[in-house]
Each structure stands twice: as structure tokens, then as C-alpha cells.
Scaffold this motif. Structure first.
Motif, PDB file in Angstrom:
ATOM      1  N   ASP A  42       0.859  -1.186   0.000  1.00  0.00           N
ATOM      2  CA  ASP A  42       0.000   0.000   0.000  1.00  0.00           C
ATOM      3  C   ASP A  42       0.895   1.236   0.000  1.00  0.00           C
ATOM      4  O   ASP A  42       1.723   1.404   0.911  1.00  0.00           O
ATOM      5  CB  ASP A  42      -0.893   0.045   1.249  1.00  0.00           C
ATOM      6  N   ILE A  43       0.725   2.098  -1.005  1.00  0.00           N
ATOM      7  CA  ILE A  43       1.499   3.333  -1.092  1.00  0.00           C
ATOM      8  C   ILE A  43       0.527   4.480  -1.357  1.00  0.00           C
ATOM      9  O   ILE A  43      -0.208   4.458  -2.340  1.00  0.00           O
ATOM     10  CB  ILE A  43       2.563   3.274  -2.202  1.00  0.00           C
ATOM     11  N   ARG A  44       0.536   5.458  -0.483  1.00  0.00           N
ATOM     12  CA  ARG A  44      -0.333   6.626  -0.656  1.00  0.00           C
ATOM     13  C   ARG A  44       0.512   7.785  -1.174  1.00  0.00           C
ATOM     14  O   ARG A  44       1.510   8.160  -0.542  1.00  0.00           O
ATOM     15  CB  ARG A  44      -1.008   6.997   0.664  1.00  0.00           C
ATOM     16  N   ALA A  45       0.122   8.324  -2.325  1.00  0.00           N
ATOM     17  CA  ALA A  45       0.951   9.343  -2.964  1.00  0.00           C
ATOM     18  C   ALA A  45       0.113  10.348  -3.728  1.00  0.00           C
ATOM     19  O   ALA A  45      -1.021  10.067  -4.134  1.00  0.00           O
ATOM     20  CB  ALA A  45       1.960   8.678  -3.909  1.00  0.00           C
ATOM     21  N   ARG A  46       0.707  11.517  -3.929  1.00  0.00           N
ATOM     22  CA  ARG A  46       0.150  12.538  -4.813  1.00  0.00           C
ATOM     23  C   ARG A  46       1.151  12.731  -5.946  1.00  0.00           C
ATOM     24  O   ARG A  46       2.350  12.912  -5.707  1.00  0.00           O
ATOM     25  CB  ARG A  46      -0.069  13.844  -4.052  1.00  0.00           C
ATOM     26  N   LEU A  47       0.667  12.715  -7.173  1.00  0.00           N
ATOM     27  CA  LEU A  47       1.544  12.612  -8.335  1.00  0.00           C
ATOM     28  C   LEU A  47       1.689  13.948  -9.057  1.00  0.00           C
ATOM     29  O   LEU A  47       0.824  14.816  -8.958  1.00  0.00           O
ATOM     30  CB  LEU A  47       1.004  11.546  -9.286  1.00  0.00           C
ATOM     31  N   PRO A  48       2.779  14.117  -9.807  1.00  0.00           N
ATOM     32  CA  PRO A  48       3.001  15.358 -10.554  1.00  0.00           C
ATOM     33  C   PRO A  48       2.205  15.399 -11.853  1.00  0.00           C
ATOM     34  O   PRO A  48       1.646  14.402 -12.291  1.00  0.00           O
ATOM     35  CB  PRO A  48       4.509  15.328 -10.834  1.00  0.00           C
ATOM     36  N   LYS A  49       2.204  16.576 -12.466  1.00  0.00           N
ATOM     37  CA  LYS A  49       1.383  16.777 -13.654  1.00  0.00           C
ATOM     38  C   LYS A  49       2.063  17.780 -14.585  1.00  0.00           C
ATOM     39  O   LYS A  49       2.025  18.985 -14.333  1.00  0.00           O
ATOM     40  CB  LYS A  49       0.008  17.307 -13.228  1.00  0.00           C
ATOM     41  N   THR A  50       2.710  17.287 -15.640  1.00  0.00           N
ATOM     42  CA  THR A  50       3.236  18.152 -16.688  1.00  0.00           C
ATOM     43  C   THR A  50       3.859  17.294 -17.781  1.00  0.00           C
ATOM     44  O   THR A  50       4.173  16.112 -17.550  1.00  0.00           O
ATOM     45  CB  THR A  50       4.271  19.151 -16.137  1.00  0.00           C
ATOM     46  N   GLN A  51       4.023  17.832 -18.957  1.00  0.00           N
ATOM     47  CA  GLN A  51       4.596  17.120 -20.086  1.00  0.00           C
ATOM     48  C   GLN A  51       5.987  16.574 -19.741  1.00  0.00           C
ATOM     49  O   GLN A  51       6.835  17.277 -19.213  1.00  0.00           O
ATOM     50  CB  GLN A  51       4.705  18.043 -21.306  1.00  0.00           C
ATOM     51  N   GLY A  52       6.195  15.298 -20.061  1.00  0.00           N
ATOM     52  CA  GLY A  52       7.489  14.665 -19.865  1.00  0.00           C
ATOM     53  C   GLY A  52       7.659  13.950 -18.540  1.00  0.00           C
ATOM     54  O   GLY A  52       8.631  13.211 -18.352  1.00  0.00           O
ATOM     55  N   TYR A  53       6.715  14.129 -17.625  1.00  0.00           N
ATOM     56  CA  TYR A  53       6.853  13.515 -16.303  1.00  0.00           C
ATOM     57  C   TYR A  53       6.446  12.050 -16.335  1.00  0.00           C
ATOM     58  O   TYR A  53       5.473  11.679 -16.993  1.00  0.00           O
ATOM     59  CB  TYR A  53       5.987  14.258 -15.293  1.00  0.00           C
ATOM     60  N   TRP A  54       7.185  11.207 -15.572  1.00  0.00           N
ATOM     61  CA  TRP A  54       6.942   9.769 -15.567  1.00  0.00           C
ATOM     62  C   TRP A  54       7.234   9.206 -14.175  1.00  0.00           C
ATOM     63  O   TRP A  54       8.259   8.588 -13.954  1.00  0.00           O
ATOM     64  CB  TRP A  54       7.823   9.103 -16.622  1.00  0.00           C
ATOM     65  N   PRO A  55       6.342   9.394 -13.210  1.00  0.00           N
ATOM     66  CA  PRO A  55       6.529   8.810 -11.884  1.00  0.00           C
ATOM     67  C   PRO A  55       6.146   7.333 -11.888  1.00  0.00           C
ATOM     68  O   PRO A  55       5.280   6.909 -12.664  1.00  0.00           O
ATOM     69  CB  PRO A  55       5.585   9.630 -11.012  1.00  0.00           C
ATOM     70  N   ALA A  56       6.767   6.562 -10.996  1.00  0.00           N
ATOM     71  CA  ALA A  56       6.487   5.124 -10.962  1.00  0.00           C
ATOM     72  C   ALA A  56       6.703   4.549  -9.570  1.00  0.00           C
ATOM     73  O   ALA A  56       7.572   4.999  -8.814  1.00  0.00           O
ATOM     74  CB  ALA A  56       7.368   4.396 -11.978  1.00  0.00           C
ATOM     75  N   LEU A  57       5.900   3.539  -9.260  1.00  0.00           N
ATOM     76  CA  LEU A  57       6.043   2.679  -8.073  1.00  0.00           C
ATOM     77  C   LEU A  57       6.129   1.262  -8.607  1.00  0.00           C
ATOM     78  O   LEU A  57       5.180   0.799  -9.242  1.00  0.00           O
ATOM     79  CB  LEU A  57       4.836   2.829  -7.144  1.00  0.00           C
ATOM     80  N   TRP A  58       7.248   0.556  -8.362  1.00  0.00           N
ATOM     81  CA  TRP A  58       7.380  -0.753  -8.987  1.00  0.00           C
ATOM     82  C   TRP A  58       8.264  -1.692  -8.190  1.00  0.00           C
ATOM     83  O   TRP A  58       8.996  -1.289  -7.279  1.00  0.00           O
ATOM     84  CB  TRP A  58       7.852  -0.642 -10.423  1.00  0.00           C
ATOM     85  N   LEU A  59       8.158  -2.983  -8.544  1.00  0.00           N
ATOM     86  CA  LEU A  59       8.896  -4.051  -7.882  1.00  0.00           C
ATOM     87  C   LEU A  59       9.789  -4.764  -8.892  1.00  0.00           C
ATOM     88  O   LEU A  59       9.366  -5.041 -10.019  1.00  0.00           O
ATOM     89  CB  LEU A  59       7.935  -5.071  -7.256  1.00  0.00           C
TER      90      LEU A  59
END
Length: 294
Positions: free
Chosen positions: A146-163
Motif C-alpha cells: 500500500d502506497i499513498r501518494a500525490r503525483l506530478p502533472k506536466t509534459q514529460g513527467y513519468w513517476p512510478a512505483l514498482w517491484l
């Protein structure tokens, strides 16, 4: 006719002597002050989650937890990605146009903040960002994240949560993407299971995930992987299920073949805020005994 002046209210009326009135007022002020102080402590305590204990979920045992309530990152749990010579560098964050730096990470108000910003020049890089992993510090086989997050917003951005499993040569045998998002489309979360050169993926269109915190979860068993967003089931994969111990990566990347590079519409700085990371493993009775304890 002259107006008749009304006499001022007699503060020294027999029913309320001055000294007694002052004492009563003082007591009222002290009482109100104590109430305000208690309310302030309650608000501050809730805001910073002093002494907060993560919920115990029936059928699950909490095996990893970070509420990010301290003043610095817990280095017994995390590695900080650092593109500088001699810094920690994971196997699979060699994409994007950013330079990873520890200075992109900060803890404030009970959350981890990853800041992506534009810089003048740093060894040829024009952007900096951040990433952390639990590689060689914590890994698990089967469980719930369980991961609680607020994500960014703009061209080119690529946030990730992974294993990912431990480092291997060549193509990673397995990869579980809990959440990926493209900043140009902040309403779509991508969930993917990879095995070798195959994958099973699904996108979920929801609210603007940059506006508020949301909980992203996976439940990984030996027969399936299920994705949840804010507790609601959104995707399930029953093919190519990893049977290897895996570690966690949290990163905010700018650019790359999928997200596209930043352009004149890109707004920086941007922030990825993580409220908590909680990882559970199943007790024998969960899912009617169908999950093996590891």
C-alpha cells in the motif's frame, strides 16, 4: 430639550463584586486557553501523525513500514539514487533526461517529497530529480503493498512505483508496476505485470491524480496479482506470476521514450509526495489458506 444621560452600568453591583468578577473572568480565560492549547496539540499531532501506528489488517502481518514522519530518510530502509560518481545506482533507472541527486528528496509534514526542477547545468544535465529503492535492504515474496501518494502533472513527467527481483544479467525475469503515470495525462494510471518479454497491462482513468493523495496497492500471491486504487479493484493478472523475492522502487523521472521529453509546455518544479509505504505478508488463513506463508 436636553437629552437625559443614561447612567453607566454599575459594575460594582452587589450581585457581582469587582474582585469576584475579575477572578471569574480569569478562570474563563484560563479554561478557554487550555481548550485552545489541547485543540492545537490535536491538530498538530494529527498533521504530523505523532506516534502513528499503521492499521493492522486481518490476515496480514506488517513487515515493512515507513510513514516518513522523521526529519530525514531512514537509510536502514532505503537507498538514494545518485548519478554522481561513486553514488548508489540501481540497475534500471538509466532512462530520462534528469540527473538523480539526493538533494531532490526532502521530508516535510509527514510525507516524502521528490522535487524535479530545471537547473543551469550539472555535468551536462539540465534537470534533477530523485528516486529511492529498498534493494539489498528489504525484499519480499508474496504480499500486499500500500502506497499513498500525490503525483506530478506536466509534459514529460513519468513517476512510478514498482517491484523488481534482485539484479540479474539481461532481461529482468519479472517486474510488477504498481503505478505508472504520464504527466501529460494525469487522470490515467497504468498497471503492468512483466515476465521475460511478455506483459499484461491495464490503464485506469480516474480523477486528476495530481490534485490529491491516492492509495495505490497490489496484492501478490503465487497465483495472481491484483491492483487496487483507493481500495477499489482495478486490474488482475494471472499470467507470468513472479516467484522471486522482489524489492521496491519509487522514482520520479523526466523524459524517456514513453513519456516524451519536456518541452515549452512543461512546468517546473514539480513534486511527487509519498505519505506512506506499507508492505504486508499473508498469514496462513488468508484467502481460505490458498496463499502460502513465506
Amino acid at each position: 430639550m436636553d437629552k437625559i444621560k443614561q447612567p453607566a452600568q454599575d459594575l460594582e453591583s452587589p450581585s457581582m463584586p469587582v474582585k469576584h468578577m475579575r477572578k471569574t473572568r480569569s478562570r474563563k480565560f484560563v479554561f478557554i486557553g487550555l481548550i485552545c492549547f489541547c485543540l492545537l496539540l490535536f491538530v498538530i499531532g494529527g498533521y504530523f501523525q505523532w506516534g502513528y501506528t499503521p492499521p493492522q489488517l486481518p490476515g496480514w502481518t506488517l513487515v515493512f513500514d515507513d510513514e516518513f514522519d522523521g526529519t530525514s530518510l531512514d537509510m536502514q530502509k532505503w537507498n538514494i539514487e545518485d548519478s554522481a560518481a561513486g553514488g548508489y545506482q540501481s540497475c534500471c533507472l538509466d532512462y530520462g533526461v534528469q540527473r538523480f541527486t539526493p538533494q531532490a528528496l526532502s521530508l516535510s509534514r509527514g510525507s516524502l517529497r521528490i522535487t524535479t526542477r530545471q537547473i543551469h547545468n550539472m555535468d551536462g544535465y539540465l534537470y534533477t530529480s530523485g528516486a529511492i529503492t529498498t534493494e539489498n535492504k528489504f525484499s519480499f515474496k508474496y504480499g500486499r503493498v500500500d502506497i499513498r501518494a500525490r503525483l506530478p502533472k506536466t509534459q514529460g513527467y513519468w513517476p512510478a512505483l514498482w517491484l523488481l527481483p534482485k539484479r540479474v544479467v539481461g532481461i529482468e525475469p519479472f517486474e510488477i508496476d504498481i503505478m505508472e503515470l504520464l504527466g501529460k495525462d494525469p487522470r490515467t494510471v497504468h498497471m503492468t505485470n512483466y515476465w521475460g518479454t511478455s506483459k499484461n497491462t491495464e490503464g485506469f482513468i480516474g480523477p486528476d491524480f495530481s490534485q490529491n493523495y491516492h492509495e495505490f496497492s497490489v496484492v501478490w500471491t503465487h497465483t495472481s496479482i491484483s491492483w487496487y486504487i483507493d481500495g477499489m479493484p482495478r486490474f488482475k493478472s494471472t499470467q507470468g506470476i513472479s516467484d522471486q523475492s522482489m524489492y521496491l522502487i519509487i522514482n520520479s523521472t523526466l523524459g524517456g521514450s514513453w513519456a516524451g521529453n519536456p518541452d515549452k509546455s512543461t512546468v517546473l518544479p514539480q513534486y511527487m509526495d509519498v505519505d506512506y509505504v506499507r508492505i504486508y505478508q499473508p498469514t496462513p488463513e488468508i484467502l481460505n489458506g490458498q496463499v502460502r506463508r513465506v
